[in-house]
Design a protein around this motif. Sequence first.
Motif, PDB file in Angstrom:
ATOM      1  N   PHE A 231      78.957  25.443  31.332  1.00  0.00           N
ATOM      2  CA  PHE A 231      78.643  24.076  30.898  1.00  0.00           C
ATOM      3  C   PHE A 231      77.905  23.323  32.003  1.00  0.00           C
ATOM      4  N   SER A 232      76.960  22.458  31.591  1.00  0.00           N
ATOM      5  CA  SER A 232      76.201  21.706  32.587  1.00  0.00           C
ATOM      6  C   SER A 232      77.067  20.600  33.179  1.00  0.00           C
ATOM      7  N   VAL A 233      76.705  20.155  34.385  1.00  0.00           N
ATOM      8  CA  VAL A 233      77.437  19.074  35.046  1.00  0.00           C
ATOM      9  C   VAL A 233      77.458  17.837  34.143  1.00  0.00           C
ATOM     10  N   GLU A 234      76.321  17.575  33.498  1.00  0.00           N
ATOM     11  CA  GLU A 234      76.213  16.408  32.623  1.00  0.00           C
ATOM     12  C   GLU A 234      77.205  16.503  31.452  1.00  0.00           C
ATOM     13  N   ALA A 235      77.244  17.684  30.839  1.00  0.00           N
ATOM     14  CA  ALA A 235      78.138  17.876  29.688  1.00  0.00           C
ATOM     15  C   ALA A 235      79.596  17.718  30.108  1.00  0.00           C
ATOM     16  N   ILE A 236      79.941  18.230  31.296  1.00  0.00           N
ATOM     17  CA  ILE A 236      81.332  18.143  31.763  1.00  0.00           C
ATOM     18  C   ILE A 236      81.687  16.688  32.074  1.00  0.00           C
ATOM     19  N   LYS A 237      80.763  16.008  32.775  1.00  0.00           N
ATOM     20  CA  LYS A 237      80.997  14.593  33.111  1.00  0.00           C
ATOM     21  C   LYS A 237      81.209  13.774  31.840  1.00  0.00           C
ATOM     22  N   ASN A 238      80.295  13.948  30.874  1.00  0.00           N
ATOM     23  CA  ASN A 238      80.393  13.188  29.625  1.00  0.00           C
ATOM     24  C   ASN A 238      81.754  13.358  28.966  1.00  0.00           C
ATOM     25  N   ARG A 239      82.179  14.622  28.906  1.00  0.00           N
ATOM     26  CA  ARG A 239      83.425  14.899  28.197  1.00  0.00           C
ATOM     27  C   ARG A 239      84.617  14.335  28.962  1.00  0.00           C
ATOM     28  N   MET A 240      84.589  14.464  30.284  1.00  0.00           N
ATOM     29  CA  MET A 240      85.723  13.975  31.075  1.00  0.00           C
ATOM     30  C   MET A 240      85.831  12.453  31.038  1.00  0.00           C
ATOM     31  N   ARG A 241      84.666  11.788  30.982  1.00  0.00           N
ATOM     32  CA  ARG A 241      84.678  10.321  31.018  1.00  0.00           C
ATOM     33  C   ARG A 241      85.011   9.682  29.674  1.00  0.00           C
ATOM     34  N   MET A 242      84.775  10.433  28.610  1.00  0.00           N
ATOM     35  CA  MET A 242      84.721   9.835  27.278  1.00  0.00           C
ATOM     36  C   MET A 242      85.898   8.913  26.976  1.00  0.00           C
ATOM     37  N   HIS A 243      87.107   9.373  27.210  1.00  0.00           N
ATOM     38  CA  HIS A 243      88.277   8.573  26.831  1.00  0.00           C
ATOM     39  C   HIS A 243      89.077   8.075  28.027  1.00  0.00           C
ATOM     40  N   THR A 244      88.626   8.406  29.243  1.00  0.00           N
ATOM     41  CA  THR A 244      89.514   8.189  30.376  1.00  0.00           C
ATOM     42  C   THR A 244      89.195   6.939  31.184  1.00  0.00           C
ATOM     43  N   GLY A 245      88.082   6.273  30.879  1.00  0.00           N
ATOM     44  CA  GLY A 245      87.747   5.029  31.562  1.00  0.00           C
ATOM     45  C   GLY A 245      87.886   5.143  33.058  1.00  0.00           C
ATOM     46  N   ILE A 246      88.680   4.239  33.619  1.00  0.00           N
ATOM     47  CA  ILE A 246      88.817   4.185  35.067  1.00  0.00           C
ATOM     48  C   ILE A 246      89.610   5.380  35.609  1.00  0.00           C
TER      49      ILE A 246
END
Lengths: 259, 429
Positions: A231-246
């Motif tokens: 998985f690309s760094v972008e895809a991983i970042k997007n998924r990790m950030r999606m619901h986790t906010g701060i």
Amino acid sequence: MEKKKLDVGLYGFTGCNGDQLVIIHSEDRLLDFFGSANIKSFSLAKSDNDDSELDIAFVEGSVSNQEQAERVKEIRERSKFLVAIGNCACYGGVQAMEMGQDTWDHRFEKVYGESFLENRTPVESKPIDLAVKVDFYLPGCPIDADQFFRCFGHFLRGEQPAMPDYPVCAECRWKENECLLLKGVLCVGPLTASGCGAVCPSHNLPCVGCWGVVKEGNVTSEFDLLKEKGFSVEAIKNRMRMHTGIGIMKPLKNILGVY
Amino acid sequence: MAEIIVEPLARVEGEGGITVRTEGQKVKEVSFDILEGTRLIETLVVGKTPEEDVSITCRICAICTLSHRYAALRGLEKALGIVIPPKAHWMRSLMHLGEFLESNSLHVFLLALPDFLGYPNAVAMLDKHADDVVKGLALKKYGNKIMRLTSGRMIHGENPTVGGFGKYLDRRTLLDLKKEAAELLPAAERAVEIVAGLDIPSFFEKETVFMCCEPGDSEYGLVGDQIKISDGKTVPVEQYRSLTNERFSPHSAAKHCLYNGKPYTVGAIARMNNLGERLKGRSRTLFEKHWNKRWLRNPVYNNLAQAIELVWSLEQIPLVVDNILKHEDDPAIVKPSRTQGEGVGAVEAPRGTLYHNYRIKDGLVAEANLIIPTGQSLEDIEKYLRIAVEEMLKQKADDHAIRMQCEIIARSYDPCISCSTHMVSIERT
């Protein structure tokens, strides 16, 4: 001697109202809930609300304008305990997924243009604890009814509520699901606080992370694992950030250097 | 100048209020204020995968979470060239009906009825109306159960996904749901009876325009690729911008909509007025018994329209279950046939037509535009509030009575304020 009933208020700030709705949807227990405490304020359910002193304030939603920041301060001042319920209150929710990236001004202008709002002063959505002290956190998008009533039961007995501190993976194993990560699916179960019963993996779908990051979740290890899976760094970042906010900001910054 | 303010408006989903400014017997200004904080959802889905979009946009609202999910899926699947198999189609119909049962019963019994019977909330109604509250809760519980079973949990279940469902219901669960639908029919009919017995004042009546999805096949229904308008026109959903004409209003964090420069109504009353003649069975009988021309001029009949939809929903469920069972061998999920395209998905949310419009590029969302039912009704709500207040000032009504009447009118639209504050990009010309 009969114990004095607890004075309780439920408040909703910016979000979907899903956490209050989980309580309303608990039908049979809802009546017990109204019977076991003095529900002083619950705007979604009743119209005779007042702003009196409280034993417990349950607060849903993110702080998304200055008026809400003032209002939550006022609620804090008259409450012995303040419990953040749901991901928006605990971490900022989906609306806070770009926190720390300085995109808000630009995005606000894209939606509203040059126009202004008469009655409110909008700010980037943030969790309640960036405005006031929060005593307990009850995460979930939305919260789980059992977990809410367990927490409320603790208060009724004069105890401090305790939340599980293991990841979705634990619940997933109890259900004997096949591991989606092993199948190469982008699942954030190892990082996500449990309480949902591993509902998405049990439906053959990846965990989206909607209960926020579990205490001691190993973000670095999950990040490396997903990169290894292609998985690309972008895809991983997007998924990790999606619901986790701060909740994911610091660990991601540690991995990537910049946020 | 005097001001009457109702803020926050209780027993609606989200933070809203009503402001009325009067000068003597004249109404200077009436506004239905949307005070909910802004989330800028449409800007957040850009760059995300279609699956992530669905997981984000359903969070706009907890009451219509599955309608949002359904509209998003329809828009995204059109863009990606996906045609879902019949089993997935009928499972979506089932989840959608679950949401209608949940949302309409929540509104009729717990949110609207206390107004008419003079209670601050439904729990206070228990003393004298326990049987009816219990019936309402049973209907809502059943709706919630369908939502939980089909989507994975009661609110924001992720099971309905792009191309189909992660998991389908087994035969036994489906047959149990079918049986329960039949058992609950008397409770839904009771809802119609209660609401039909309420006295609805006529002094603020006025014509308006009604819009809803055209389900096709001369059926009553909740999804469609065309929009049916009460002026006789039928328009493809792709032209939604020309129907809704969103614009900004400074007292509202939600944008207002106008059709041909005029306010219009969406929701159960619009569906009943436009499609009611197509009903069959018990819902048809009840529609014929209760519908009259005042429905075209009085938004408070939306409560009765919602109650009749409860009956219709329960009558639909056996048909839908049979259709799912007929296609048991269909694939669970269909993969996209392309990675770019554009699509408009429209469904009826309980409170009216909901549009999700997406442009997909390289497999990711490049642009999103969502138009929400409550935003479409705002102008209409304000129109009726103004007429009501003007009339009441003439009759020298006091502030309390005006406030109560305004609340009843606004609440009858079943406004969903979280939904309406997700916003859309302003188009400057």
